[in-house]
Design an enzyme around this catalytic site. Structure first.
Site, PDB file in Angstrom:
ATOM      1  N   TRP A   1       0.833  -1.209   0.000  1.00 45.88           N
ATOM      2  CA  TRP A   1       0.000   0.000   0.000  1.00 45.88           C
ATOM      3  C   TRP A   1       0.863   1.253   0.000  1.00 45.88           C
ATOM      4  CZ3 TRP A   1      -4.595  -0.110  -1.815  1.00 45.88           C
ATOM      5  CH2 TRP A   1      -5.295  -1.323  -1.789  1.00 45.88           C
TER       6      TRP A   1
ATOM      7  N   ASP B   1      -1.694   6.699   6.303  1.00 49.73           N
ATOM      8  CA  ASP B   1      -2.802   5.892   5.766  1.00 49.73           C
ATOM      9  C   ASP B   1      -3.182   4.871   6.825  1.00 49.73           C
ATOM     10  OD1 ASP B   1      -4.514   4.135   4.567  1.00 49.73           O
ATOM     11  OD2 ASP B   1      -3.160   3.560   2.940  1.00 49.73           O
TER      12      ASP B   1
ATOM     13  N   LYS C   1     -12.788  -1.250   6.717  1.00 46.91           N
ATOM     14  CA  LYS C   1     -12.190  -2.176   7.674  1.00 46.91           C
ATOM     15  C   LYS C   1     -12.790  -1.917   9.064  1.00 46.91           C
ATOM     16  CE  LYS C   1      -8.625  -2.016   4.401  1.00 46.91           C
ATOM     17  NZ  LYS C   1      -8.695  -3.250   3.697  1.00 46.91           N
TER      18      LYS C   1
END
Lengths: 360, 360
Positions: B102, B172, B196
């Site tokens: 990511w 993030d 999430k």
């Protein structure tokens, strides 16, 4: 508990049958052991849902094979920027026809990304009309021609697709898509925020002719590139899975209603019912030129603005929801999207008659 | 019908109590006569929901008053572009610490928008570690320092906030936010895709220190500007109203559970249960350096890849869902977000023991 007659301009009414199905399977989707919101967008369960939604939308709109269908985020407003970013060069002219507040916004948002040219505007009529096609100042070398087939705020609608020659026609169909059959082949790109006729907010559908994908620059972030989204079946990042799922249920519902030909008849009748009553009432008034009145959004005023407050209070008490007009226009607005049925329109007219009798 | 133990990495399990409440009020929200999806984002019903969600999130994370909270669309992936677009100049250096797939993506997506510099990377360890802070190549004049506190794919997590001096720290937090208390004042900007620990997909939360809003350029489309979103309470365009509403229910649920201090204890215990079993099993293996193992995403391998298929088939049959590892890593992965409870972890360990006994 009871559901009212919902005339919201968006997020708007959804078909009750669809809501009931989604409610029934809200905790467990199709024996999967989880809600559709709780499964990976890359798993076979969700991919099946996503593909069925696209196939049903293609069937409803008879989308030709050389068009890609994308399910993205950011609404029509983000498309105001994403479209010039993808299909115009920064120094290239793009022609815009301005018929209301949403096309105005499209012009403003695109201004840093291409040479936006206003080819025609009905601002001088306070956006109650549409400029005649033969007065449009179009450049045959423009990147595209952009217009807004239905203006949600002032209730102005194109009832025919304008001929712009070989320049790709781009349309913000947020508040009119799926209200009747459409000849998609006349367009280069169609986009629509979901929250009127497609599904819940947070989803935007883009239908793009494949040749335009070749224009998408390679030097923009992938997340903004239509070509990247198309190559990744709209799963470049995690999509709005619940919105996509619910849109799919709505597409199935539309098919079960008889498709867009059936919706056209219903929508025409609903709108005519309300316009006929308004025009004959001697009390309410719609300012839009008759030939370009919207089937989806019908603004109307009362004889004096002092009557707005009692009208809103009493209509709300009668179970007629969200009739307040947009703040730019004032007065009232009834939005009659696909999920609003004739009963709701009849109930509204019945209330309006009674109100006019009592206050007229 | 029954709900399984859901270990999906995202879109992930949601608290069953929240799903039941949303299901109960799915057709009519709080006596409004409409679903929460069917009301205007600018009406008092939805604004009440939106403001309560923000207030509850502020309380949970103790967000200082000089931070704005935005509820946007496009996921963390769009933020990879939107962040440099807003808080770096195009010729300005921005420092990135790369600890997995990511953060790699964040570097790639930002590359056209600022001078992205990789200050440290753990790629040489196959992203099973985190580069020591004293080896980071940071520029005190960088626009910001970006890192990924939890890498969802390989299960690597920072358990402390790195000190980067006066340069704004950008994180993030998609797969770790709300898993434990957080000192927000250490950050310039925090962002997190919802799917999430926050809610359904299609929503991204951005927490930004107010002084950074002054950096947002005036010559970008408004829809990409944090300053514009902040000035318009995230209602510059129609937000993902259902996602925002559901996030609000989850924030209330978290408060009812005892807040983030209680979640920290639960999450630490859940992760420790699984790591302890894996490490002692002599059968399963987690490759990540012990001190930086994630509490949220726990990848593990079996002795041979031939065992993957029977493990996945039998775990699915046992009601243990979504254990397949990311395609970049292979093997298995159990994601233990807030909505996954200790019972699910215990059921997983019980199955893993039995499987190891039968196949070991």
């Amino acid at each position: 508990m009871s559901r009212g007659h919902n005339f919201s301009a968006g997020p708007a009414a959804l078909p009750e049958a669809v809501l009931r199905q989604a409610q029934a399977e809200f905790l467990e989707w199709d024996g999967s052991g989880a809600s559709i919101m709780e499964v990976s967008h890359r798993g076979k369960d969700f991919i099946g849902v996503a593909e069925a939604a696209e196939a049903d939308l293609r069937e409803l709109l008879a989308i030709p094979a050389n068009y890609k269908v994308l399910f993205l985020q950011g609404g029509a407003t983000q498309q105001f920027a994403q479209i010039p970013m993808n299909i115009a060069r920064r120094d290239q002219r793009a022609d815009y026809v301005v018929t209301g507040d949403w096309s105005e916004k499209a012009v403003r948002e695109g201004a840093t990304l291409a040479r936006i040219h206003v080819s025609a505007s009905s601002q001088s009529t306070n956006y109650t009309s549409i400029p005649a096609r033969d007065g449009w100042d179009l450049d045959p070398n423009a990147a595209y021609v952009h217009y807004t087939p239905n203006e949600t705020i002032r209730g102005v609608e194109f009832h025919d697709i304008p001929d712009v020659g070989d320049v790709p026609l781009v349309a913000d169909m947020s508040s009119t898509i799926l209200s009747r059959p459409l000849d998609v082949s006349r367009f280069g790109l169609i986009y629509a925020g979901a929250q009127k006729n497609i599904g819940p907010s947070g989803l935007v559908v883009v239908i793009i002719r494949e040749d335009l994908l070749a224009r998408c620059p390679k030097d923009i972030p992938r997340i903004f590139s239509f070509a990247e989204h198309a190559a990744n079946s709209s799963m470049l990042n995690t999509p709005n899975t619940f919105g996509w799922y619910l849109a799919g249920l709505i597409f199935k519902w539309l098919k079960a209603q008889g498709g867009l030909a059936a919706m056209e008849v219903r929508n025409r009748t609903k709108a005519q019912t309300l316009y006929d009553y308004i025009d004959g009432s001697g009390f309410y008034r719609n300012p839009v030129e008759v030939s370009v009145r919207s089937w989806m959004n019908i603004p109307f005023t009362l004889p004096t603005t002092e009557l707005d407050a009692p009208f809103l209070r009493e209509s709300q008490q009668a179970g007629l929801l969200a009739l307040k007009g947009h703040k730019l226009v004032g007065g009232m607005r009834a939005s009659l999207y696909n999920a609003v049925n004739q009963d709701s329109v009849d109930a509204l007219v019945c209330f309006m008659k009674d109100f006019a009798r009592r206050y007229g």
